[in-house]
Write an enzyme that holds these catalytic residues in place. Structure first.
Site, PDB file in Angstrom:
ATOM      1  N   ASP A 279       2.975  -4.704   7.593  1.00 25.24           N
ATOM      2  CA  ASP A 279       2.224  -3.677   7.691  1.00 25.24           C
ATOM      3  C   ASP A 279       0.767  -4.632   8.339  1.00 25.24           C
ATOM      4  O   ASP A 279       0.271  -5.581   7.071  1.00 25.24           O
ATOM      5  CB  ASP A 279       1.793  -2.595   6.432  1.00 25.24           C
ATOM      6  CG  ASP A 279       0.652  -2.805   5.914  1.00 25.24           C
ATOM      7  OD1 ASP A 279      -0.383  -2.453   6.798  1.00 25.24           O
ATOM      8  OD2 ASP A 279       0.544  -2.237   5.529  1.00 25.24           O
TER       9      ASP A 279
ATOM     10  N   GLN B 271      -4.590  -5.060   6.824  1.00 26.18           N
ATOM     11  CA  GLN B 271      -5.236  -6.228   5.924  1.00 26.18           C
ATOM     12  C   GLN B 271      -5.450  -7.835   7.340  1.00 26.18           C
ATOM     13  O   GLN B 271      -6.682  -8.294   7.335  1.00 26.18           O
ATOM     14  CB  GLN B 271      -5.195  -6.499   4.926  1.00 26.18           C
ATOM     15  CG  GLN B 271      -5.691  -5.676   3.888  1.00 26.18           C
ATOM     16  CD  GLN B 271      -6.816  -4.651   3.774  1.00 26.18           C
ATOM     17  OE1 GLN B 271      -7.687  -5.747   4.334  1.00 26.18           O
ATOM     18  NE2 GLN B 271      -6.885  -3.564   3.958  1.00 26.18           N
TER      19      GLN B 271
ATOM     20  N   LYS C 124     -10.686  -1.042  10.608  1.00 29.11           N
ATOM     21  CA  LYS C 124     -10.954  -2.039  10.114  1.00 29.11           C
ATOM     22  C   LYS C 124     -10.654  -3.123  11.072  1.00 29.11           C
ATOM     23  O   LYS C 124     -11.119  -4.120  10.266  1.00 29.11           O
ATOM     24  CB  LYS C 124      -9.223  -2.580   8.798  1.00 29.11           C
ATOM     25  CG  LYS C 124      -9.460  -1.083   7.658  1.00 29.11           C
ATOM     26  CD  LYS C 124      -7.714  -1.486   6.734  1.00 29.11           C
ATOM     27  CE  LYS C 124      -7.206  -0.209   6.429  1.00 29.11           C
ATOM     28  NZ  LYS C 124      -8.106   0.169   5.507  1.00 29.11           N
TER      29      LYS C 124
ATOM     30  N   CYS D 277      -5.154   2.697  -3.504  1.00 25.83           N
ATOM     31  CA  CYS D 277      -3.503   2.819  -3.159  1.00 25.83           C
ATOM     32  C   CYS D 277      -2.542   1.756  -3.082  1.00 25.83           C
ATOM     33  O   CYS D 277      -1.467   1.715  -2.184  1.00 25.83           O
ATOM     34  CB  CYS D 277      -3.376   3.581  -1.134  1.00 25.83           C
ATOM     35  SG  CYS D 277      -5.071   4.313  -1.109  1.00 25.83           S
TER      36      CYS D 277
ATOM     37  N   HIS E 196       0.797  -1.569   0.066  1.00 27.27           N
ATOM     38  CA  HIS E 196       0.517  -0.235  -0.347  1.00 27.27           C
ATOM     39  C   HIS E 196       0.737   1.165   0.365  1.00 27.27           C
ATOM     40  O   HIS E 196       1.975   1.180   0.520  1.00 27.27           O
ATOM     41  CB  HIS E 196      -0.800  -0.166   1.215  1.00 27.27           C
ATOM     42  CG  HIS E 196      -1.593   0.674   1.632  1.00 27.27           C
ATOM     43  ND1 HIS E 196      -1.517   2.549   2.101  1.00 27.27           N
ATOM     44  CD2 HIS E 196      -3.281   0.852   1.581  1.00 27.27           C
ATOM     45  CE1 HIS E 196      -2.682   2.740   1.884  1.00 27.27           C
ATOM     46  NE2 HIS E 196      -3.859   2.546   1.585  1.00 27.27           N
TER      47      HIS E 196
HETATM   48  C1  PLP Z   1      -2.483  -3.121   3.364  1.00 28.77           C
HETATM   49  C2  PLP Z   1      -2.851  -1.376   3.677  1.00 28.77           C
HETATM   50  N1  PLP Z   1      -1.938  -0.568   4.667  1.00 28.77           N
HETATM   51  C3  PLP Z   1      -2.129   0.830   5.402  1.00 28.77           C
HETATM   52  C4  PLP Z   1      -3.332   1.009   4.925  1.00 28.77           C
HETATM   53  C5  PLP Z   1      -4.025   2.383   5.485  1.00 28.77           C
HETATM   54  O1  PLP Z   1      -4.925   2.668   6.327  1.00 28.77           O
HETATM   55  P1  PLP Z   1      -5.128   4.357   6.998  1.00 28.77           P
HETATM   56  O2  PLP Z   1      -5.420   4.581   5.762  1.00 28.77           O
HETATM   57  O3  PLP Z   1      -6.398   3.618   7.858  1.00 28.77           O
HETATM   58  O4  PLP Z   1      -3.386   4.764   7.511  1.00 28.77           O
HETATM   59  C6  PLP Z   1      -4.457   0.451   4.509  1.00 28.77           C
HETATM   60  C7  PLP Z   1      -5.915   0.939   4.112  1.00 28.77           C
HETATM   61  O5  PLP Z   1      -5.696   1.528   3.369  1.00 28.77           O
HETATM   62  C8  PLP Z   1      -3.903  -0.499   3.744  1.00 28.77           C
HETATM   63  O6  PLP Z   1      -5.144  -2.143   3.091  1.00 28.77           O
END
Ligand code: PLP
Lengths: 154, 414
Positions: free
Chosen positions: B204, B207, B230, B372, B128
């Site tokens: 990370d 998910q 999430k 993203c 991401h």
């Molecule tokens: C794999 C992953 N990393 C990071 C994020 C970022 O999360 P957030 O937007 O809550 O900072 C997300 C979700 O958008 C994600 O799916």
């Protein structure tokens, strides 16, 4: 479901499946790129302006049915028009979507009456106004046109 | 309808009043938990009870309400630490604004102190942007090298050159689960191999944490970031787990109140532990909501939740294969147990935005776009996908509705 049929009118689907004026032009035509980061729509607009008239236009790029059909419909509408007429059309088109001149957000103000007939086939994109998220898709090629006209010194 | 899992989905659905909403005049089919999971009633209630009975700033007042607010905030830290099995749960959890800020903290604090010219950070092509851009921003200042693990044709991590990439690396920062492909990465193996190469590992968990047990001690993780919203918690709060020994050496991130031991006109002394990284008034009500969310998830059991996601995913994959083969492409491993409840779909000749628009009229909430993960989209050769992601409240009816709506989409654009 009725809204959906209004959004995806047959004309729009037709222009999406069979885009008009597809491609790019060689210099001295100008080349302007537009992006909609939200859904990754991309437009490459080639404009050939001679003596204040858009003598040729081509559209390339990729994206959703709304952005691509809007570009196709726009190219058909502006080809052969003067720069002034094209600029006026940008205004009318945005007005149809309840947008101000530079404004990306639909305004609450009572929309000024517009002559839908002057828009011809473009009026098919009227249904987009009910889908706020998609308005950016519909205006992408028009904002790119405004930028292209500025860049080509018009 | 056959029962799909040990989860009593009908009972779970009762806990989510938002599912009774019918914004399109039909049953809401929420398939966007990967973007943000819906909060159960208990989370909303915990937060409003806190706001109505206990609200005060933390770490300051001595009056009873302030003490109680501080207690609840620190209890949330402990709950999170316990949830991910941290060895020192009270000392290893930093609250941020979201998962993205957790990575920014990691890059700007640990990265700032530890990375320089000649150093290597290894990421993967399925990250991401939250785990790419902060490193690129730092790289522009510090001049280290970023290397990327690739992905294979079956959309799993390409480990063939892992040791080569890790050679001389200081950090492997990698997602446990792809938010686009649903691929579950072998974190335990990656952790062992990163450490064997002398590198640290940051994961990370955005998910993964909502989908399966993530045990930072068993996995031997140095850092883990995730987003409570999430995991059925509120927005506005994020989590960075870091081993106590790393936190002790990391310089502060943002400056201000709360993160100091002392301030004089000519300088400051930073606080110890997690507080050093929490400048200003933290998200207190959100921390309370997060505690409630983790308690809720634990009461259902992460094993039951994973099994539920797996069954829904298999059901959806089978339905697509049976009814929509050749029309709908699933971007991700198709028959792998190493797969979370995320399905990225593409339809030939139909843009993801149009798919999502038609699905919306059936009440089906999916996410169109690049999620993203633009480098991954380029690698897949698509500019957008329509992503369905599953949560504890989804059932096979939801998937049937999605399949019906996909048929309608294809018919409309054919
Ligand atoms: C794999 C992953 N990393 C990071 C994020 C970022 O999360 P957030 O937007 O809550 O900072 C997300 C979700 O958008 C994600 O799916």
């Amino acid at each position: 479901m009725a809204d959906l049929e209004e959004l995806y009118r047959e004309i729009i689907l037709d222009h999406y499946r069979n885009p008009r004026n597809r491609g790019e032009l060689e210099p001295p035509a100008t080349r302007t790129e537009g992006f909609n980061p939200l859904c990754g729509d991309e437009i490459v607009l080639s404009l050939l302006v001679e003596a204040d008239r858009i003598v040729d236009v081509k559209i390339a790029g990729s994206g959703c049915s709304i952005s691509q059909s809007s570009g196709s419909l726009m190219s058909a509408a502006i080809k052969g028009k003067t720069v002034e007429e094209a600029r006026a059309l940008i205004g009318t088109f945005k007005q149809m979507l309840s947008l101000g001149d530079n404004d990306e957000v639909a305004s609450d103000a009572e929309p000024a009456p517009i002559n839908l007939r002057s828009l011809g086939e473009l009026a098919a994109l009227q249904g987009v106004a009910k889908f706020p998220v998609r308005i950016k898709c519909a205006t992408l090629s028009w904002n790119t046109l405004a930028q292209g006209l500025d860049e080509s010194g018009n | 309808m056959e029962a799909v899992s040990d989860l009593n989905v009908a009972a779970v659905r009762e806990d989510f009043p938002i599912l009774q909403q019918t914004p399109r005049g039909v049953r809401m089919v929420y398939l966007d938990s990967g973007a943000s999971a819906l909060p159960p009633h208990g989370v909303v209630e915990a937060m409003s009870t806190y706001q109505e009975t206990t609200h005060a700033n933390v770490h300051r007042g001595v009056y009873a309400t302030a003490e109680r607010a501080t207690f609840l905030y620190e209890k949330a830290r402990l709950d999170v630490g316990t949830f991910v099995s941290a060895s020192h749960p009270a000392d290893e959890i930093v609250f941020t604004k979201n998962c993205t800020e957790a990575f920014n903290l990691l890059a700007q604090s640990w990265g700032e102190a530890n990375l320089g010219e000649g150093d290597v950070v290894v990421l993967s092509e399925m990250e991401h942007h939250a785990n790419i851009v902060p490193w690129q921003q730092l790289q522009a200042r510090k001049g280290f090298t970023i290397k990327f693990l690739g992905i294979t044709e079956d959309r799993t991590l390409d480990l063939s050159n892992l040791d080569e990439l890790l050679d001389g690396a200081k950090l492997l920062s990698i997602t446990a689960t792809s938010n686009v492909l649903g691929t579950i990465n072998p974190i335990k193996e990656l952790s062992a191999r990163a450490h064997a190469a002398g590198a640290l590992i940051a994961v990370d968990g955005a998910q993964a944490v909502p989908h399966e047990t993530v045990d930072v001690t068993d996995l031997n993780l140095d850092f883990l970031a995730f987003s409570p919203h999430k995991v059925y918690g509120p927005t506005g709060i994020g989590v960075l787990y870091a081993k106590r020994e790393h936190l002790a050496d990391m310089p502060p991130f943002l400056g201000g109140g709360g993160m100091i031991k002392d301030v004089r006109l000519d300088g400051f002394l930073p606080a110890d532990g997690p507080q050093r990284f929490e400048a200003g008034t933290p998200p207190i009500a959100e921390a309370v909501g997060l505690s409630a969310a983790l308690a809720y998830v634990s009461s259902l059991g992460l094993d039951a939740i994973s099994a539920h996601h797996r069954r829904l995913t298999s059901y959806a994959l089978a339905a697509i294969e049976e009814q929509l083969a050749g029309k709908v492409t699933v971007q991700g491993p198709v028959d792998s147990p190493q797969r979370a409840g995320v399905l990225s779909l593409t339809v030939d000749g139909v843009h993801a935005h149009d798919i999502a628009q038609v699905l919306d009229t059936y009440g089906v909430c999916v996410r169109p776009g690049h999620h993203c993960a633009k480098p991954l989209m380029r690698r897949l050769g698509v500019n957008a996908t329509a992503r369905a992601s599953f949560g504890i409240y989804n059932d096979v009816d939801d998937i049937d509705t999605m399949i019906e709506a996909l048929h309608a989409t294809i018919k409309m654009f054919a």
